[in-house]
Design an enzyme around this catalytic site. Structure first.
Site, PDB file in Angstrom:
ATOM      1  N   HIS B   7       1.870 -24.325  11.168  1.00 40.63           N
ATOM      2  CA  HIS B   7       3.285 -23.941  11.041  1.00 40.63           C
ATOM      3  C   HIS B   7       4.008 -24.121  12.353  1.00 40.63           C
ATOM      4  O   HIS B   7       3.395 -24.223  13.411  1.00 40.63           O
ATOM      5  CB  HIS B   7       3.444 -22.495  10.539  1.00 40.63           C
ATOM      6  CG  HIS B   7       2.886 -21.447  11.465  1.00 40.63           C
ATOM      7  ND1 HIS B   7       1.593 -20.964  11.351  1.00 40.63           N
ATOM      8  CD2 HIS B   7       3.426 -20.788  12.514  1.00 40.63           C
ATOM      9  CE1 HIS B   7       1.386 -20.046  12.289  1.00 40.63           C
ATOM     10  NE2 HIS B   7       2.487 -19.931  13.017  1.00 40.63           N
ATOM     11  N   GLU B 130      -0.341 -21.695  19.398  1.00 46.23           N
ATOM     12  CA  GLU B 130      -1.273 -20.804  18.710  1.00 46.23           C
ATOM     13  C   GLU B 130      -2.370 -21.670  18.083  1.00 46.23           C
ATOM     14  O   GLU B 130      -2.083 -22.746  17.543  1.00 46.23           O
ATOM     15  CB  GLU B 130      -0.528 -20.032  17.603  1.00 46.23           C
ATOM     16  CG  GLU B 130      -1.423 -19.064  16.823  1.00 46.23           C
ATOM     17  CD  GLU B 130      -0.668 -18.305  15.724  1.00 46.23           C
ATOM     18  OE1 GLU B 130       0.424 -18.740  15.329  1.00 46.23           O
ATOM     19  OE2 GLU B 130      -1.203 -17.272  15.269  1.00 46.23           O
TER      20      GLU B 130
END
Lengths: 134, 134
Positions: B7, B130
């Site tokens: 994402h 991340e």
């Protein structure tokens, strides 16, 4: 209306360091630098299984990302690009909704040879949005 | 090493406005807001055919994105999340390369219920990265 995320563009102050980090530390599939003099950038594509990361480095005078790198000397995420089937229909829908299209509102041929438009970041939560007709 | 782009996270100062822009102006498939009190955020997922956009809005005191929104009052791209098969092997490879892992270096359970780590933006061209084990 929008389809796939075509790419995330990251402006970088040191292309060699960025290539090394993505290739060696993150183990990604990093392409060769491509100069795009018409767009004032050198581009490196990082191919992920589902999308691309596009590293952008200024090329020549008046590069469109020079001001971004002045404000963000370490670099940073510059824009996201969503695919659309029909860029004119997309533009008209966006204008009807009140969103601002940058420039004169006419699609330009982008760095991938496809028609593109950019939308004003203030209308999209501070995020510069590119639309690309695929 | 890295796999799919899981994402792109965008921090937003007005969740309702962001939902309306993505749903109505961009015609995307926008989910319902989900409060994640353990992570100090309310999250909205935008499902694209190949990946997700994650809208982040502060929840409660000490939200990890409050400082970001103070610096970027219009909002902006907050991080990218890449998938890895083995987060411990990924962390060790990154540390060997000199990249800094945020926090104590141990994976935490992220907002999706999977082990995650964050890497220092200064090591990745100003981009907070991340890693999520999938």
């Amino acid at each position: 209306m929008i389809g796939r995320l075509n790419h995330v563009a990251i402006a970088v102050p040191d292309l060699g360091a960025a290539i090394a980090q993505y290739r060696d530390a993150l183990g990604a599939n990093v392409g060769d630098p491509q100069d795009e003099p018409d767009h004032g950038v050198t581009v490196v594509f990082i191919e992920l299984p589902n999308t691309k990361i596009e590293l952008l480095y200024p090329l020549g005078e008046g590069s469109p990302i020079a001001a971004f790198l002045e404000k963000n000397p370490s670099g940073g995420m510059h824009h996201v690009c969503y695919e659309v089937d029909d860029i004119i229909a997309a533009r008209d829908r966006l204008k009807d909704s009140g969103a601002r299209v940058l420039g004169d509102g006419e699609p330009k041929i982008g760095a991938h040879g496809k028609p593109v438009l950019f939308l004003h970041p203030k209308d999209f939560q501070g995020t510069l949005v590119e639309l690309e007709q695929v």
